[in-house]
Motif scaffolding. Structure first.
Motif, mmCIF file in Angstrom:
data_model
loop_
_atom_site.group_PDB
_atom_site.id
_atom_site.type_symbol
_atom_site.label_atom_id
_atom_site.label_comp_id
_atom_site.label_asym_id
_atom_site.label_seq_id
_atom_site.Cartn_x
_atom_site.Cartn_y
_atom_site.Cartn_z
ATOM 1 N N ARG A 1 0.827 -1.199 0.000
ATOM 2 C CA ARG A 1 0.000 0.000 0.000
ATOM 3 C C ARG A 1 0.870 1.261 0.000
ATOM 4 O O ARG A 1 1.993 1.259 0.507
ATOM 5 C CB ARG A 1 -0.918 0.015 1.229
ATOM 6 C CG ARG A 1 -1.910 -1.117 1.272
ATOM 7 C CD ARG A 1 -2.833 -0.963 2.489
ATOM 8 N NE ARG A 1 -2.093 -1.085 3.738
ATOM 9 C CZ ARG A 1 -1.868 -2.216 4.375
ATOM 10 N NH1 ARG A 1 -2.316 -3.350 3.850
ATOM 11 N NH2 ARG A 1 -1.190 -2.242 5.502
ATOM 12 N N GLY A 2 0.334 2.331 -0.563
ATOM 13 C CA GLY A 2 1.024 3.618 -0.511
ATOM 14 C C GLY A 2 1.914 3.907 -1.696
ATOM 15 O O GLY A 2 2.579 4.946 -1.730
ATOM 16 N N GLU B 1 12.775 1.131 -5.968
ATOM 17 C CA GLU B 1 14.041 1.015 -5.233
ATOM 18 C C GLU B 1 13.807 0.596 -3.788
ATOM 19 O O GLU B 1 14.533 -0.242 -3.231
ATOM 20 C CB GLU B 1 14.806 2.347 -5.275
ATOM 21 C CG GLU B 1 15.364 2.712 -6.638
ATOM 22 C CD GLU B 1 14.311 3.321 -7.546
ATOM 23 O OE1 GLU B 1 13.152 3.517 -7.073
ATOM 24 O OE2 GLU B 1 14.607 3.591 -8.719
ATOM 25 N N GLU B 2 12.779 1.194 -3.160
ATOM 26 C CA GLU B 2 12.487 0.823 -1.776
ATOM 27 C C GLU B 2 11.869 -0.568 -1.699
ATOM 28 O O GLU B 2 12.114 -1.311 -0.748
ATOM 29 C CB GLU B 2 11.553 1.858 -1.153
ATOM 30 C CG GLU B 2 12.221 3.204 -0.909
ATOM 31 C CD GLU B 2 11.340 4.103 -0.051
ATOM 32 O OE1 GLU B 2 10.649 3.580 0.837
ATOM 33 O OE2 GLU B 2 11.352 5.317 -0.294
ATOM 34 N N THR C 1 12.038 -7.120 -1.356
ATOM 35 C CA THR C 1 12.535 -8.180 -2.227
ATOM 36 C C THR C 1 13.808 -8.825 -1.697
ATOM 37 O O THR C 1 13.906 -10.062 -1.618
ATOM 38 C CB THR C 1 12.774 -7.612 -3.638
ATOM 39 O OG1 THR C 1 11.586 -6.980 -4.102
ATOM 40 C CG2 THR C 1 13.163 -8.716 -4.594
ATOM 41 N N LYS C 2 14.812 -8.013 -1.352
ATOM 42 C CA LYS C 2 16.091 -8.582 -0.911
ATOM 43 C C LYS C 2 15.969 -9.412 0.364
ATOM 44 O O LYS C 2 16.546 -10.509 0.451
ATOM 45 C CB LYS C 2 17.116 -7.471 -0.741
ATOM 46 C CG LYS C 2 17.682 -6.968 -2.066
ATOM 47 C CD LYS C 2 18.832 -6.011 -1.855
ATOM 48 C CE LYS C 2 19.461 -5.608 -3.196
ATOM 49 N NZ LYS C 2 20.566 -4.648 -3.015
ATOM 50 N N PRO C 3 15.240 -8.956 1.387
ATOM 51 C CA PRO C 3 15.077 -9.829 2.563
ATOM 52 C C PRO C 3 14.436 -11.172 2.237
ATOM 53 O O PRO C 3 14.811 -12.199 2.810
ATOM 54 C CB PRO C 3 14.185 -8.989 3.495
ATOM 55 C CG PRO C 3 14.443 -7.574 3.103
ATOM 56 C CD PRO C 3 14.678 -7.608 1.624
ATOM 57 N N SER D 1 10.914 -6.071 -8.922
ATOM 58 C CA SER D 1 10.463 -5.032 -7.996
ATOM 59 C C SER D 1 9.817 -3.919 -8.800
ATOM 60 O O SER D 1 10.461 -3.288 -9.645
ATOM 61 C CB SER D 1 11.649 -4.480 -7.189
ATOM 62 O OG SER D 1 12.273 -5.518 -6.459
ATOM 63 N N GLU D 2 8.530 -3.696 -8.553
ATOM 64 C CA GLU D 2 7.776 -2.671 -9.257
ATOM 65 C C GLU D 2 7.209 -1.693 -8.243
ATOM 66 O O GLU D 2 7.274 -1.924 -7.033
ATOM 67 C CB GLU D 2 6.642 -3.305 -10.070
ATOM 68 C CG GLU D 2 7.111 -4.366 -11.044
ATOM 69 C CD GLU D 2 5.951 -5.150 -11.636
ATOM 70 O OE1 GLU D 2 5.874 -5.190 -12.868
ATOM 71 O OE2 GLU D 2 5.146 -5.691 -10.877
ATOM 72 N N GLU D 3 6.612 -0.641 -8.744
ATOM 73 C CA GLU D 3 5.979 0.317 -7.854
ATOM 74 C C GLU D 3 4.822 -0.349 -7.115
ATOM 75 O O GLU D 3 3.865 -0.831 -7.713
ATOM 76 C CB GLU D 3 5.446 1.512 -8.649
ATOM 77 C CG GLU D 3 4.751 2.534 -7.768
ATOM 78 C CD GLU D 3 4.072 3.625 -8.580
ATOM 79 O OE1 GLU D 3 3.467 4.511 -7.965
ATOM 80 O OE2 GLU D 3 4.150 3.580 -9.815
#
Length: 773
Positions: A52-53, A58-59, A65-67, A85-87
């Motif tokens: 959400r949001g 990048e975030e 994703t990385k964790p 990783s997308e928006e």
């Protein structure tokens, strides 16, 4: 007592066992799963998390994703981890080794993911862990239409009453809905009125969230029972939302939501469009689990759709139009191979009749008839001018006619006795395949590889019977009674045909030592041929001697027929011995020519078949509006509308990335192949591509992407540098002959404006970053 003698003395027992094998094999044939190829694809499990949001990519990569990648990487038999990783969205695709038990793998992934679930940001929604890869081609695409209904009305019916019922079908992993706008309750806040009451907007959103809930409030213990207490707060109507109190004025009057906002039952902005032959529809894109059987999943879904149409709660005008079904092309391919198998069986009987017949008529008629069957097969399978069902009917009629003829005429009975090995061994092979399902589930299916192996081995099925027949005729010619000749002649040949069968079967042993994916693909051929050879061996030492001891045929004529071919072969052999050096030289020359030709034959991991479908991908740069994607797809639709071979065009339009699924008319109704149709469209699509900078328009046939793609992965830390390098590589590779449909898998992030908050000044006004955002 040898098996041959037992078969001669107990004909009823042998006949009953044979019939039982045929019955079991017939039932197994209806139960074996149908696939185009053995399922040699990697088992895929996708972890899909919506956030959400509108968290930027990048975030999403760093916080979500990385964790997940670091935690999941320890799962057993994991081959690759692919993350996107997308928006506002993270997708992690786990690809396992071929042959992995996906039930256990899925359970292990869920258990491992639960360890990190609480460490992910609080903004994430409930994760979806499913056994599929989102980029997989849908197994079924169906469009929903109804006269007098708008796409929005259809979308509401699909979302509320249809989608979940299809998702519950066994083997279905995901159902995407395209077209129409989703129904939403919109609260449009008047900012001036909010400021007049000195209210922040987050107060309105927070109160809406905490008021639209049903919560458990505990329980009340009575003398004989315990009563639950539930606080019921979910909104039931628009008026309830409008009357929601959000604040109190100094004069103690309640400020209601309707005082500062307009509440209406409306729709979200369109996020996708769907069209069939340019007409707006709502489409369902149904994806199966990566290891599920395509035909069974498609049949179950179609059965569910039929039940949905009969539901009295749905409008009678509702119509489902299936625009794409992978099961159709699989069945066509299987039918073609099955027709080939029948043609091979007919040719084998014709050749047997020409050599084993004791009358001049079969020798004169069967060879020309074999030539006619060969010509018909070429016309049917190479040009498509004779439809496969028609060809199958012709071959079945010929097969029945030949078997009836051989049964009626005594001079053809030796042919019948040997030819019976073909249907009996084939049907028993199906029973053996079915019995191996628990051990080798990925290869024991009816597919072009297993049926192709059966078609290749159909000529081998009669070898053992011919050897037994020849030796029995020798004994009969010496004056032995039929039963004694059948028993003695077969017993003498058992060791020879056993050695011959095992020699042919052991050739396929090295298949178990090759790589797992290739082993899964080709072991079906090996298993089918081995099973059919073992079945033919059993028939040759049981059914054949039993029939030879009971059926009467002219032994002298049969011996003369054998002598006729022996004399001709003797002349050829004598000539070869006299010219032995010339024969050796000819063999060496032919061998060298064969090696030279083999080195010039193009090599592929898996050949492709003629399809009736292809997909056009329209990829636009990140941030492109839905209207721009719609305009680009409209241009592609106009191009396809002028192609005479096109039957159906189903478009799925989404921002940045759209797909156009194209179905062609059957091959018998068109003169060009699918590849020729694509090549005729490519120059026109290139013109469309030039009108949209940084876009890619490319084509893909079913089953082609995994076989004909060359994927080059470029590694590094700076995405901008990697993108520049990739674009330069792409430009250079376009000059390589034979490369088509080049594209970049990586997508540049959306255009964005960054608002950097001065936290010191924000603190002076009592504001946080979240409140400012």
């Amino acid at each position: 007592m040898s098996l041959a003698r037992f078969s001669v003395r107990r004909p009823v027992t042998v006949a009953m066992v044979c019939l039982a094998g045929l019955l079991v094999g017939g039932v197994a044939l209806t139960r074996l799963p149908i696939e185009l190829y053995p399922n040699f694809s990697y088992g895929d499990i996708s972890i899909i998390i919506n956030i959400r949001g509108g968290m930027p990519p990048e975030e999403v990569e760093s916080r979500v994703t990385k964790p997940i990648e670091e935690t999941i990487s320890d799962v057993d038999r994991l081959k690759d981890v692919i993350s996107i990783s997308e928006e506002g969205r993270a997708r992690v695709v786990l690809r396992f080794e071929p042959g992995t038990d996906m039930d256990l793998a899925s359970a292990e992934v869920r258990e491992t993911f639960s360890k990190i679930r609480d460490k992910l940001p609080s903004e994430i929604e409930k994760p979806v862990i499913a056994r599929f890869e989102q980029n997989d081609l849908p197994v079924l695409i169906t469009a929903v239409t109804a006269p007098g209904y708008t796409p929005e009305m259809l979308r509401r019916i699909v979302d509320e009453q249809i989608k979940d019922r299809i998702l519950r079908v066994e083997g279905v992993a995901n159902v995407d809905v395209g077209g129409g706008r989703e129904r939403k309750i919109l609260v449009e806040v008047d900012l001036e009125k909010l400021q007049a009451f000195r209210l922040p907007i987050d107060r309105v959103t927070r109160l809406l969230n905490v008021s639209n809930l049903n919560l458990l409030g505990g329980d009340v213990r009575e003398k004989r029972r315990k009563v639950l207490i539930r606080a019921m707060g979910e909104f039931q109507s628009l008026d309830e939302i409008r009357e929601l109190g959000i604040a109190v004025t100094p004069g103690r009057s309640i400020i209601r939501l309707k005082d500062v906002a307009e509440v209406k039952d409306s729709f979200l902005e369109a996020t996708s469009y769907a069209r069939v032959n340019t007409l707006p529809v709502v489409s369902l894109y149904i994806q199966k689990e990566s290891t599920a059987n395509t035909v069974r999943v498609a049949d179950r879904v179609l059965g569910t759709i039929e039940r949905i149409q009969e539901d009295p709660r749905l409008p009678r005008e509702l119509t489902f139009i299936t625009t794409f079904n992978q099961a159709d092309r699989i069945r066509r391919a299987i039918d073609t191979v099955g027709s080939t198998l029948l043609s091979g069986a007919v040719l084998v009987i014709l050749v047997l009749g020409a050599f084993l017949a004791t009358h001049w008529f079969p020798r004169a008629v069967f060879p020309p008839l074999a030539v006619v069957v060969t010509i018909l097969s070429v016309i049917s399978f190479r040009t498509g001018q004779i439809p496969v069902p028609v060809m199958t009917g012709i071959m079945i009629a010929l097969l029945i006619g030949l078997l009836a003829t051989t049964a009626l005429f005594r001079g053809l009975r030796p042919t019948l006795i040997v030819a019976v090995s073909i249907p009996v061994a084939t049907v028993i092979t199906f029973a053996l395949l079915f019995s191996m399902r628990g051990i080798l589930p990925t290869v024991t299916t009816l597919n072009v590889m297993t049926l192709g192996g059966l078609a290749l081995g159909v000529g081998l099925l009669v070898d053992n019977g011919i050897v037994v027949l020849d030796n029995v005729i020798k004994h009969r010619a010496r004056g032995s009674p039929p039963r004694l000749a059948a028993a003695e002649g077969t017993s003498e040949m058992i060791l020879a045909i056993l050695a011959s069968t095992l020699t042919s079967a052991v050739v396929y042993l090295p298949v178990i030592f090759i790589s797992p994916d290739i082993r899964i693909l080709y072991s079906g051929v090996a298993i089918t041929i081995v099973f059919s050879l073992l079945a033919s061996l059993a028939v040759a030492v049981t059914v054949v001697p039993m029939m030879l001891s009971r059926m009467r045929f002219p032994v002298r004529a049969a011996s003369l027929a054998r002598g006729f071919w022996r004399r001709r072969f003797g002349r050829i052999l004598g000539l070869a011995l006299r010219l032995r050096w010339a024969v050796v030289a000819a063999v060496l020359c032919l061998g060298g020519a064969g090696l030279w030709a083999f080195s010039r034959i193009p090599q592929e991991f898996l050949g492709t078949t003629e399809q009736e479908d292809f997909t056009v991908f329209v990829e636009l740069p990140s941030g492109a509006k839905l209207e721009i994607s719609d305009k680009a797809v409209e241009e592609i639709e106009k191009i396809l509308a002028d192609v005479p071979e096109v039957k159906t065009v189903s478009a799925r339009i989404e921002p940045w990335s759209s797909k156009v699924y194209v179905k062609l008319v059957p091959l018998t109704e068109r003169s060009r192949s699918t590849k020729e149709v694509i090549e005729s469209i490519r120059p026109l699509s290139d013109e469309v591509e030039r009108n949209y900078p940084e876009s890619f328009i490319y084509f893909e046939e079913p089953q082609e992407s995994a076989q004909r793609e060359v994927i080059i992965e470029v590694y590094g830390w700076d995405y901008d540098v990697l993108n520049s390098l990739s674009i330069e590589m792409l430009k250079r590779m376009k000059t390589i002959p034979g490369l088509t449909d080049l594209k970049l898998r990586w997508r540049r992030g959306r255009p964005e404006w960054l608002v950097r908050v001065d936290k010191v000044r924000a603190a002076a006004y009592g504001l946080t970053v979240e409140e400012i955002a």
